[in-house]
Design a protein around this motif. Sequence first.
Motif, PDB file in Angstrom:
ATOM      1  N   ASN A 131       0.824  -1.208   0.000  1.00  0.00           N
ATOM      2  CA  ASN A 131       0.000   0.000   0.000  1.00  0.00           C
ATOM      3  C   ASN A 131       0.862   1.263   0.000  1.00  0.00           C
ATOM      4  O   ASN A 131       0.523   2.264  -0.649  1.00  0.00           O
ATOM      5  N   ILE A 134       1.977   1.662  -3.567  1.00  0.00           N
ATOM      6  CA  ILE A 134       0.880   2.090  -4.444  1.00  0.00           C
ATOM      7  C   ILE A 134       0.631   3.586  -4.320  1.00  0.00           C
ATOM      8  O   ILE A 134       0.382   4.284  -5.316  1.00  0.00           O
ATOM      9  N   GLU A 135       0.735   4.097  -3.094  1.00  0.00           N
ATOM     10  CA  GLU A 135       0.496   5.524  -2.861  1.00  0.00           C
ATOM     11  C   GLU A 135       1.526   6.399  -3.567  1.00  0.00           C
ATOM     12  O   GLU A 135       1.286   7.582  -3.804  1.00  0.00           O
ATOM     13  N   LYS A 136       2.669   5.840  -3.902  1.00  0.00           N
ATOM     14  CA  LYS A 136       3.732   6.614  -4.556  1.00  0.00           C
ATOM     15  C   LYS A 136       3.631   6.582  -6.082  1.00  0.00           C
ATOM     16  O   LYS A 136       4.412   7.229  -6.774  1.00  0.00           O
ATOM     17  N   LEU A 137       2.685   5.822  -6.607  1.00  0.00           N
ATOM     18  CA  LEU A 137       2.525   5.744  -8.065  1.00  0.00           C
ATOM     19  C   LEU A 137       1.949   7.044  -8.628  1.00  0.00           C
ATOM     20  O   LEU A 137       1.149   7.710  -7.970  1.00  0.00           O
ATOM     21  N   ALA A 139      -0.644   9.299 -10.680  1.00  0.00           N
ATOM     22  CA  ALA A 139      -2.099   9.163 -10.608  1.00  0.00           C
ATOM     23  C   ALA A 139      -2.681   8.168 -11.620  1.00  0.00           C
ATOM     24  O   ALA A 139      -3.488   7.304 -11.262  1.00  0.00           O
ATOM     25  N   GLN A 141      -1.168   5.722 -13.350  1.00  0.00           N
ATOM     26  CA  GLN A 141      -0.705   4.356 -13.088  1.00  0.00           C
ATOM     27  C   GLN A 141      -1.444   3.773 -11.884  1.00  0.00           C
ATOM     28  O   GLN A 141      -1.831   2.609 -11.871  1.00  0.00           O
ATOM     29  N   LYS A 142      -1.637   4.604 -10.872  1.00  0.00           N
ATOM     30  CA  LYS A 142      -2.336   4.170  -9.662  1.00  0.00           C
ATOM     31  C   LYS A 142      -3.766   3.766  -9.983  1.00  0.00           C
ATOM     32  O   LYS A 142      -4.263   2.745  -9.503  1.00  0.00           O
ATOM     33  N   TYR A 145      -3.703   0.497 -12.070  1.00  0.00           N
ATOM     34  CA  TYR A 145      -3.347  -0.618 -11.192  1.00  0.00           C
ATOM     35  C   TYR A 145      -4.540  -1.010 -10.321  1.00  0.00           C
ATOM     36  O   TYR A 145      -4.844  -2.191 -10.148  1.00  0.00           O
ATOM     37  N   SER A 146      -5.204   0.000  -9.775  1.00  0.00           N
ATOM     38  CA  SER A 146      -6.354  -0.250  -8.911  1.00  0.00           C
ATOM     39  C   SER A 146      -7.457  -1.001  -9.652  1.00  0.00           C
ATOM     40  O   SER A 146      -8.029  -1.967  -9.137  1.00  0.00           O
ATOM     41  N   ALA A 176       3.812   0.570 -13.606  1.00  0.00           N
ATOM     42  CA  ALA A 176       3.386   0.496 -12.207  1.00  0.00           C
ATOM     43  C   ALA A 176       3.976  -0.734 -11.532  1.00  0.00           C
ATOM     44  O   ALA A 176       4.527  -0.651 -10.421  1.00  0.00           O
ATOM     45  N   LEU A 180       6.534  -0.977  -8.392  1.00  0.00           N
ATOM     46  CA  LEU A 180       6.123  -1.664  -7.163  1.00  0.00           C
ATOM     47  C   LEU A 180       7.091  -2.785  -6.802  1.00  0.00           C
ATOM     48  O   LEU A 180       7.452  -2.965  -5.638  1.00  0.00           O
TER      49      LEU A 180
END
Length: 204
Positions: A131, A134-137, A139, A141-142, A145-146, A176, A180
């Motif tokens: 997590n 993921i927060e560092k991806l 916007a 890519q995040k 990925y989500s 992404a 990660l």
Amino acid sequence: MKQLGHNSDFNEDKELLQLASTGDTKAFSLIFHRYSPKIYSYALKIVKSATLAEEIAQEVFVKIWNLEAQLSEIANLDAYLRVLTRNHTLKVLRRMALEIKASRLMAYDYQEDHNETEEYIIFKDSEKILNQAIEKLPAQQKLVYSLCHQEGLKYEEVAERLNISKLTVKTHMQHALRFLRNYVSTHTDIAIVVILLTLLAEKH
């Protein structure tokens, strides 16, 4: 424990292996008592769990005992056991990773009395690190990925929802996942890395 590099130890190992290959349980017992602490320590460095390391050490020696006649063919017992322990340990970790991957949603349904189980603790540690990554991806890519990994959508479904091409979705996911994987590889130990890399396998 003496270094195996000493000729006396090396020769003694060869003699014990030769005897054990004929079914001599006393010789095998001597091998076990000589090397089990070393195997345990090596496994412990990787898995960071005393219980798991002890189980791995026992399983490694079961594998050795099952070699039977082939024991006499082992040229360097110390090196052989080290490789065998490493391979078996990683196999155990991969199995744990697949089990966690298959049932990770069940972790949220654990009752209070399950909260201290080893699998749950490892899962929560890996979840926390993932997590953070993921927060560092970026916007986009995040978001991709989500949708792909957390909602389970296929690339074409994400492309349709976001009104972008499937190739763009795939590119965002590849970037992404690369980020990660690099993040978790440098922010945790090998046990959690194996689990996370299994969770981060690319989907299509």
